[in-house]
Design a protein around this motif. Structure first.
Motif, PDB file in Angstrom:
ATOM      1  N   THR A  70       0.834  -1.201   0.000  1.00  0.00           N
ATOM      2  CA  THR A  70       0.000   0.000   0.000  1.00  0.00           C
ATOM      3  C   THR A  70       0.870   1.254   0.000  1.00  0.00           C
ATOM      4  O   THR A  70       2.041   1.225   0.412  1.00  0.00           O
ATOM      5  CB  THR A  70      -0.914   0.047   1.237  1.00  0.00           C
ATOM      6  N   ALA A  71       0.274   2.354  -0.423  1.00  0.00           N
ATOM      7  CA  ALA A  71       0.968   3.641  -0.395  1.00  0.00           C
ATOM      8  C   ALA A  71       1.247   4.077   1.035  1.00  0.00           C
ATOM      9  O   ALA A  71       2.285   4.700   1.311  1.00  0.00           O
ATOM     10  CB  ALA A  71       0.130   4.698  -1.117  1.00  0.00           C
ATOM     11  N   ARG A  72       0.352   3.757   1.946  1.00  0.00           N
ATOM     12  CA  ARG A  72       0.562   4.129   3.350  1.00  0.00           C
ATOM     13  C   ARG A  72       1.766   3.400   3.925  1.00  0.00           C
ATOM     14  O   ARG A  72       2.602   3.991   4.617  1.00  0.00           O
ATOM     15  CB  ARG A  72      -0.686   3.827   4.181  1.00  0.00           C
ATOM     16  N   GLU A  73       1.877   2.120   3.631  1.00  0.00           N
ATOM     17  CA  GLU A  73       3.020   1.358   4.121  1.00  0.00           C
ATOM     18  C   GLU A  73       4.320   1.969   3.598  1.00  0.00           C
ATOM     19  O   GLU A  73       5.298   2.106   4.341  1.00  0.00           O
ATOM     20  CB  GLU A  73       2.903  -0.102   3.663  1.00  0.00           C
ATOM     21  N   ALA A  74       4.327   2.352   2.327  1.00  0.00           N
ATOM     22  CA  ALA A  74       5.525   2.951   1.732  1.00  0.00           C
ATOM     23  C   ALA A  74       5.852   4.283   2.391  1.00  0.00           C
ATOM     24  O   ALA A  74       7.011   4.570   2.712  1.00  0.00           O
ATOM     25  CB  ALA A  74       5.316   3.143   0.229  1.00  0.00           C
ATOM     26  N   ALA A  75       4.834   5.119   2.595  1.00  0.00           N
ATOM     27  CA  ALA A  75       5.059   6.445   3.172  1.00  0.00           C
ATOM     28  C   ALA A  75       5.592   6.362   4.590  1.00  0.00           C
ATOM     29  O   ALA A  75       6.492   7.121   4.971  1.00  0.00           O
ATOM     30  CB  ALA A  75       3.759   7.254   3.133  1.00  0.00           C
ATOM     31  N   LEU A  76       5.072   5.438   5.393  1.00  0.00           N
ATOM     32  CA  LEU A  76       5.500   5.334   6.792  1.00  0.00           C
ATOM     33  C   LEU A  76       6.821   4.578   6.942  1.00  0.00           C
ATOM     34  O   LEU A  76       7.551   4.797   7.908  1.00  0.00           O
ATOM     35  CB  LEU A  76       4.416   4.672   7.640  1.00  0.00           C
ATOM     36  N   ASP A  77       7.118   3.727   5.967  1.00  0.00           N
ATOM     37  CA  ASP A  77       8.362   2.971   6.068  1.00  0.00           C
ATOM     38  C   ASP A  77       9.573   3.855   5.797  1.00  0.00           C
ATOM     39  O   ASP A  77      10.661   3.578   6.312  1.00  0.00           O
ATOM     40  CB  ASP A  77       8.358   1.798   5.085  1.00  0.00           C
TER      41      ASP A  77
END
Length: 596
Positions: A253-260
């Motif tokens: 997900t885009a959220r996983e990428a942004a927070l990682d």
């Protein structure tokens, strides 16, 4: 008629000092050409980054030298553009700087894929052979951590080159909302005409005349309706960009990428949304208290920004605001106070609104420059708090630059929003405890409650909206203006249950630039939660806690965000800081209820 002045009408001492970066545009052009000619020097190391410890150190030092100058070139152009977004000359400068930055990132894009050919033991061997590499140990750890999500050198170079194009949706939105859109002029109850702007909309929504507030609200959102399809298309493509970039890097997900990227667990995001949703009754109580204070049968959207005291509040000239802020920061130590005072006297701040100026506020700058704060100061309490907020960012940068090498002086937004909100919280405490003016104290209390509402609850609502629209894109659903309206209106109805909604409020998503920042807004909410916990600790424990907080700020990016906050005594993996912040909110609601 109250007109927004041209920039030429603003006094020099109220403008930031960009000559401290480059003396003039000619000097900028010379720096631009010089660094442009050297960008390809980085490519000479492609395929050789890890051939020896000495070669790696040479490359890292060259990359630093070039990127520091690129950062200065970009900063100058961006700040000039923000001064007047109508100025085509500075728009061109910014475009050139963005292209240069993209080229530099592309030229260095091979570095991390090549580093990822190493393992931890290889890194240790390199450091043993070349001790100066020890300074990069955390950087190496971060690079190796991202190995599963880094592509080949060719793909990384392509992604870096596409960076300029990938920001097109945000750029278009910014030009539309700041330069091309004009809002109607309305007549105040006193007969004076005032032009609605992005900068003064919120202030006008605090006018005591309810009919006037409604007219401003309706005129403002009706103007947005005329660009609905353009803004909807822009946001849709921004969301799709986030999703495609995440997939390109093997994230689900885009959220996983942004927070990682900053190494923040996704659970922190979920914990925030869940904890806030479980405590919506406090926000609803705030709304009901406001309805009673205003003496209205129904709380409407044009009432939300209105002070519970029933008027616009006392005027706070800029000079008075700076005095209050400096005094309020005493618990952070004398040196911190002096740095703030020095910055205010050294033209860090571009104070007042002018025609074409970028709306809102921000703190910017580079490792080799002073901070620069954009304000649209409106002589009110809200502007004073915004100034305190931005000064928190600026001092964070200054402390990190003092203690860290270039590669660690920058820090994540997750930590940055703590520094800004600590200042707001200290300002509130100071004014409530020291100011004798009961009217001002009541307005300060009301302002902090409003900022709490807009920071913890409103930003969490934004975070929920952002998550939902990205999930639609990830499920290959259609993102249309109607879909944005429906999703946003449902959330608004849930969060602001005591208020009566109208059709116009469904368009509010159109005026929020942060939706183009890829999972940015949640950090405002986590930031205020951590900030309240830190301030409580400083006020209870004194200098030891203040020193721990300053140490956390000075870490910059030398440690991961969760570890930085742990240094300041806060654990954001737990709901405790959020619940603690909500408890403070409830306490302040009790105080306001008693006063009313």
């Amino acid at each position: 008629m109250s007109q927004v002045p041209e920039r030429s009408e603003i006094d020099t001492e109220d403008k930031w000092d960009l000559a401290s970066i480059y003396e003039d545009d000619e000097a900028w052009q010379a720096a631009y050409e010089s660094v442009s000619d050297r960008v390809d020097d980085l490519r000479a190391y492609e395929g050789r980054a890890i051939e020896s410890p000495e070669t790696l150190l040479e490359l890292l030092e060259l990359r630093e030298e070039l990127l520091r100058e690129v950062s200065k070139v970009s900063s100058y152009a961006s700040l000039r553009s923000a001064e007047d977004t109508r100025n085509q000359e500075y728009q061109a400068l910014q475009a050139k700087a963005e292209s240069l930055s993209s080229s530099a990132q592309s030229a260095a894009s091979f570095l991390e894929p090549e580093l990822q050919e190493l393992d931890e033991s290889d890194v240790e061997s390199f450091i043993d052979a070349e001790p100066e590499l020890a300074e990069y140990e955390h950087y190496f750890d971060d690079v190796l951590r991202m190995k599963p999500h880094t592509r080949s050198a060719e793909v990384e170079e392509l992604l870096a080159e596409l960076g300029e194009v990938a920001g097109a949706s945000s750029d278009i939105y910014g030009m539309l909302s700041n330069a091309d859109m004009t809002f109607p002029t309305v007549e105040r109850p006193d007969g004076e005409d005032v032009e609605i702007t992005q900068g003064n909309f919120t202030k006008l929504q605090k006018h005591p005349d309810r009919a006037f507030r409604r007219e401003v609200y309706e005129q403002f959102y009706d103007e947005w309706a005329d660009v609905r399809n353009a803004v909807g298309t822009s946001l849709k493509n921004s969301v799709k960009k986030d999703v495609k970039y995440a997939r390109a890097r093997n994230y689900e997900t885009a959220r996983e990428a942004a927070l990682d990227g900053p190494n923040v667990p996704v659970e922190v995001y979920d914990n925030l949304v869940e904890t806030v949703r479980e405590n919506l009754d406090s926000l609803h109580r705030h709304g009901e208290l406001k309805r009673e204070a205003l003496g209205v049968d129904d709380l409407r959207m044009w009432d939300l920004y209105m002070s519970m005291t029933g008027d616009e509040g006392p005027e706070i000239p800029y000079e008075q605001a700076t005095e209050y802020i400096v005094d309020a920061l005493e618990p952070l130590g004398e040196e911190y106070q002096e740095r703030v005072e020095e910055g205010l006297e050294s033209r860090w701040v571009d104070v007042y609104e002018n025609r074409g100026k970028r709306s809102g506020a921000f703190s910017a700058g580079t490792y080799d420059t002073q901070p620069f704060i954009l304000m649209n100061y409106q002589d009110d309490i809200a502007s004073m708090f915004t100034l305190a907020h931005e000064l928190g960012h600026s001092l964070h940068s200054e402390l990190a630059k003092d203690q860290q090498p270039w590669q660690y002086a920058d820090y994540t937004i997750f930590v940055a929003e703590v520094a800004s909100t600590v200042n707001e919280t200290l300002l509130t405490q100071h004014l409530l405890e020291t100011v004798d003016d009961d009217e001002l104290r009541m307005h300060v209390l009301d302002e902090y409650l409003e900022r709490f509402r807009s920071t913890l609850y409103r930003q969490t609502m934004f975070a929920d909206f952002e998550l939902q629209i990205h999930e639609v894109a990830e499920a290959e659903g259609a993102l249309t203006p109607d879909r944005f309206d429906e999703t946003y209106r449902d959330l608004k109805a849930e969060f602001y249950d005591p208020a009566e909604l109208d059709d116009r409020i469904a368009r509010e998503w159109m005026r929020i630039p942060h939706f183009y920042y890829n999972y940015y807004v949640y950090q405002y909410a986590t930031g205020i939660s951590a900030a309240v916990a830190i301030v409580e600790r400083i006020l209870e424990e004194g200098e030891d806690a203040a020193a721990a907080y300053r140490e956390a700020l000075a870490l910059g990016g030398a440690e991961y965000p969760m570890d930085v906050l742990d240094t300041a005594g806060v654990d954001m993996t737990s709901p405790e800081p959020i619940e603690s912040a909500l408890s403070v909110y409830d306490d302040y609601l009790d105080q306001m209820a008693d006063l009313l």
